[in-house]
Design an enzyme around this catalytic site. Structure first.
Site, PDB file in Angstrom:
ATOM      1  CE  LYS A 252      -1.803   2.694   2.923  1.00  0.00           C
ATOM      2  NZ  LYS A 252      -1.624   3.958   2.162  1.00  0.00           N
TER       3      LYS A 252
ATOM      4  CB  CYS B 185      13.116   8.500   8.237  1.00  0.00           C
ATOM      5  SG  CYS B 185      14.082   7.521   7.101  1.00  0.00           S
TER       6      CYS B 185
ATOM      7  CD  GLU C 272      10.147  12.186  11.687  1.00  0.00           C
ATOM      8  OE1 GLU C 272       9.056  11.613  11.845  1.00  0.00           O
ATOM      9  OE2 GLU C 272      11.121  11.649  11.133  1.00  0.00           O
TER      10      GLU C 272
ATOM     11  CD  GLU D 278      13.033   3.844   8.162  1.00  0.00           C
ATOM     12  OE1 GLU D 278      13.037   4.728   9.061  1.00  0.00           O
ATOM     13  OE2 GLU D 278      13.012   4.093   6.961  1.00  0.00           O
TER      14      GLU D 278
HETATM   15  P1  NAI Z   1       1.918   8.368   8.224  1.00  0.00           P
HETATM   16  O1  NAI Z   1       2.732   7.591   9.174  1.00  0.00           O
HETATM   17  O2  NAI Z   1       0.482   8.634   8.560  1.00  0.00           O
HETATM   18  O3  NAI Z   1       1.897   7.645   6.779  1.00  0.00           O
HETATM   19  C1  NAI Z   1       2.779   6.646   6.345  1.00  0.00           C
HETATM   20  C2  NAI Z   1       1.977   5.502   5.722  1.00  0.00           C
HETATM   21  O4  NAI Z   1       1.147   4.911   6.701  1.00  0.00           O
HETATM   22  C3  NAI Z   1       1.041   5.909   4.578  1.00  0.00           C
HETATM   23  O5  NAI Z   1       1.020   4.898   3.585  1.00  0.00           O
HETATM   24  C4  NAI Z   1      -0.306   5.980   5.276  1.00  0.00           C
HETATM   25  O6  NAI Z   1      -1.372   5.777   4.386  1.00  0.00           O
HETATM   26  C5  NAI Z   1      -0.202   4.850   6.258  1.00  0.00           C
HETATM   27  N1  NAI Z   1      -1.099   4.943   7.410  1.00  0.00           N
HETATM   28  C6  NAI Z   1      -1.564   6.063   8.028  1.00  0.00           C
HETATM   29  N2  NAI Z   1      -2.379   5.755   9.046  1.00  0.00           N
HETATM   30  C7  NAI Z   1      -2.436   4.404   9.099  1.00  0.00           C
HETATM   31  C8  NAI Z   1      -3.120   3.466   9.938  1.00  0.00           C
HETATM   32  N3  NAI Z   1      -3.916   3.874  10.937  1.00  0.00           N
HETATM   33  N4  NAI Z   1      -2.946   2.152   9.710  1.00  0.00           N
HETATM   34  C9  NAI Z   1      -2.145   1.726   8.714  1.00  0.00           C
HETATM   35  N5  NAI Z   1      -1.490   2.556   7.877  1.00  0.00           N
HETATM   36  C10 NAI Z   1      -1.627   3.881   8.072  1.00  0.00           C
HETATM   37  O7  NAI Z   1       2.640   9.734   7.931  1.00  0.00           O
HETATM   38  P2  NAI Z   1       1.996  11.101   7.353  1.00  0.00           P
HETATM   39  O8  NAI Z   1       0.679  11.364   8.005  1.00  0.00           O
HETATM   40  O9  NAI Z   1       2.015  11.035   5.889  1.00  0.00           O
HETATM   41  O10 NAI Z   1       3.051  12.171   7.846  1.00  0.00           O
HETATM   42  C11 NAI Z   1       2.979  12.679   9.166  1.00  0.00           C
HETATM   43  C12 NAI Z   1       4.343  12.712   9.791  1.00  0.00           C
HETATM   44  O11 NAI Z   1       4.867  11.408   9.902  1.00  0.00           O
HETATM   45  C13 NAI Z   1       5.398  13.461   9.020  1.00  0.00           C
HETATM   46  O12 NAI Z   1       5.342  14.827   9.255  1.00  0.00           O
HETATM   47  C14 NAI Z   1       6.654  12.836   9.553  1.00  0.00           C
HETATM   48  O13 NAI Z   1       7.011  13.422  10.776  1.00  0.00           O
HETATM   49  C15 NAI Z   1       6.270  11.409   9.777  1.00  0.00           C
HETATM   50  N6  NAI Z   1       6.681  10.544   8.669  1.00  0.00           N
HETATM   51  C16 NAI Z   1       7.847   9.881   8.786  1.00  0.00           C
HETATM   52  C17 NAI Z   1       8.306   9.109   7.747  1.00  0.00           C
HETATM   53  C18 NAI Z   1       9.589   8.388   7.855  1.00  0.00           C
HETATM   54  O14 NAI Z   1      10.095   7.881   6.867  1.00  0.00           O
HETATM   55  N7  NAI Z   1      10.167   8.309   9.029  1.00  0.00           N
HETATM   56  C19 NAI Z   1       7.583   8.995   6.479  1.00  0.00           C
HETATM   57  C20 NAI Z   1       6.330   9.705   6.469  1.00  0.00           C
HETATM   58  C21 NAI Z   1       5.934  10.456   7.534  1.00  0.00           C
END
Ligand code: NAI
Ligand code: MG
Length: 497
Positions: free
Chosen positions: A191, A301, A400, A267
């Site tokens: 996904k 990240c 972050e 991760e």
């Molecule tokens: P997120 O963690 O919500 O999204 C990442 C993935 O998880 C996406 O594919 C999303 O659809 C999925 N996801 C979201 N809620 C979920 C749930 N309840 N169950 C299963 N999958 C779920 O991150 P978002 O909202 O895009 O960004 C918010 C913050 O998260 C960013 O500002 C950043 O701080 C952090 N982030 C960190 C990342 C990293 O590589 N460490 C990557 C993306 C976001």
């Protein structure tokens, strides 16, 4: 939005809405829903995409299960799996421009970064794991139990693997997940993020072209709370691999515990220290700090978002970095002159601007940036931002931000530095700059981080393990370590007496 006809990605974008990829076929969502993905440099809609719901996840999981039970992939001779994975690498390289344009449009990132970093590393990741497909050896054990036994281990695939990836490196994150899972013989439901669903769909076409059998990789664009949550809770999914926020990582772990205790690898986020000692080559350290925080608009990240500088060279380092930032060229990702693109979405821009307001009100000194670049129109551009004299207790030093915002923090000596640098819930990466070889190793060993860069930053290779200490995650991706994430070890003991 009309995409220029001469772009290599134009033919792919023409066929809309983009669909779900289930069991080797393109399908609408069961309830017919679609969503929009935007070009963040203009805010305009780039494509309409089928939106996977719970029923679609169930369909994709059964397709993956069927392919797994049938053995069309896991029972293929390892050398055949290797050939196919190698071919995926070749096809990605052949379509480098197209993939670069696609993620550049969908995410906003500079096209040159796609061409020099994301795309070659994606191809390299498939080739690296092609090499491992034929090397998943077990071992024999010397038993002392009375009697005579042959004891040996096998590595078997885990089964059906759910993979949830973020939007910051859409194509490359798909490769980090799919390549090792396939090398080990698993079937996959992937996904992508709702903000950047397109390159994973194009990758599905490439996988099919390379002869990955139907049902072995299924791709479900959709929202986290719906499709992601169903995948994480699904009783028929044997393992879930997630990259994204720590907050959602905890939900994934909980969904596993509440359902079938599926294996989980995470991760997650970071607040990585990038450390400049007074004895460092300052010119290099400043370039490294620049790359550490502004690469990919800071949406990384491993971003070196806390820059610790030894007091003696603190003012000079902050000044040099501020000078370097002033000439930075902001613009749409597709413009080859662009050094920094927009943030991925309006939401992410607002989040980052919110942190900038917080930093100011907490009393940090705003040295440069701090605003949206409104002269670039409706796109989600935020100026590269440096806060100096940041205190470790401030939110901008602890949370972050995931944007182009650096917190510069002075330190006195090694002991002071190590205490400050390790004062974080995260432990993904750390960077340090020094010309003293003894100090380099001493500090590298004392830092709580999955990767420590010495006199470099953001060097990534498929052979090097990636993952974090503390709340930066569980497990290590890349390198041979990823094989542990995608195999079960089976011990066979035979009485031969
Ligand atoms: P997120 O963690 O919500 O999204 C990442 C993935 O998880 C996406 O594919 C999303 O659809 C999925 N996801 C979201 N809620 C979920 C749930 N309840 N169950 C299963 N999958 C779920 O991150 P978002 O909202 O895009 O960004 C918010 C913050 O998260 C960013 O500002 C950043 O701080 C952090 N982030 C960190 C990342 C990293 O590589 N460490 C990557 C993306 C976001
Ligand atoms: Mg988009």
């Amino acid at each position: 939005m009309a995409v220029a006809e001469d772009l290599e990605v134009a033919p792919f974008l023409k066929g809309q809405p983009k669909k779900l990829f289930i069991g080797g076929r393109w399908a609408d969502a069961a309830d017919g829903k679609t969503f929009e993905t935007r070009d963040p440099s203009t805010g305009e809609v780039l494509a309409h995409v089928a939106e996977a719901g719970a029923e679609d996840v169930d369909r994709a999981v059964s397709a993956a299960r069927k392919s797994y039970e049938h053995g069309s992939w896991r029972e293929l001779p390892p050398a055949e799996r290797a050939k196919i994975l190698w071919k995926v690498g070749d096809l990605i390289e052949e379509r480098a421009n197209e993939f670069a344009q696609l993620d550049s449009l969908d995410n906003g990132k500079p096209i040159n970064e796609m061409l020099l970093f994301d795309v070659p590393l994606t191809a390299a990741t498939f080739r690296y794991y092609a090499g491992w497909a034929t090397k998943l050896d077990g071992a024999t054990q010397q038993t002392s139990f009375p009697g005579s036994y042959l004891s040996y281990t096998r590595r078997e695939p885990v089964g059906v693997v759910g993979q949830i990836i973020p939007w910051n490196f859409p194509l490359m994150m798909a490769a980090w997940k799919v390549a090792p899972a396939l090398a080990c013989g698993n079937s996959v439901v992937l996904k992508p993020s709702e903000l950047t669903p397109l390159s994973a769909l194009r990758l599905a076409e490439v996988l099919q072209e390379a002869d990955v059998p139907d049902g072995v990789v299924n791709v479900l664009p959709g929202f986290g709370e719906v499709a992601g949550a169903r995948l994480a809770a699904h009783p028929e999914v044997d393992k879930i691999a997630f990259t994204g926020s720590t907050e959602v990582g905890k939900l994934i772990a909980k969904a596993s515990a509440d359902s079938n205790l599926k294996r989980v690898s995470l991760e997650l986020g970071g607040k990585s220290p990038n450390i400049v000692f007074a004895d460092a080559d300052l010119e290099r350290a400043v370039s490294g700090a620049f790359l550490g925080i502004f690469f990919n608009q800071g949406q990384v990240c491993s971003a070196g978002s806390r820059m610790f500088v030894q007091q003696k060279v603190y003012d000079e380092t902050v000044d040099e970095l501020t000078n370097a930032v002033k000439d930075m060229q902001l613009g749409p990702g597709l413009d080859p002159m662009t050094q920094m693109g927009p943030l991925v979405s309006q939401g992410q821009m607002e989040r980052v601007l919110g942190y900038i307001t917080t930093g100011t009100s907490e009393g940090a000194r705003l040295v440069t940036g701090g605003k949206r670049a409104t002269e670039l129109g409706e796109g989600y551009f935020v100026r590269p931002t440096i806060f100096a004299d940041v205190d470790g207790k401030m939110r901008i030093a602890r949370e972050e931000i995931f944007g182009p915002v650096l917190a510069a923090i002075p330190f006195a000596d090694e002991d002071d530095l190590i205490a400050k640098a390790n004062d974080s819930i995260y432990g993904l990466v750390a960077g340090l700059w020094t010309n003293d070889v003894r100090r380099a190793h001493r500090v590298a060993h004392a830092l709580q981080a999955g990767t420590v860069y010495v006199n470099c930053y953001n060097v990534v290779d498929p052979s090097t393990p990636w993952g974090g200490f503390k709340q930066s995650g569980w497990g290590r991706e890349l390198g041979p370590y990823a094989l542990d994430l995608y195999t079960e070890v089976k011990n066979v003991i035979v009485d031969i007496g």
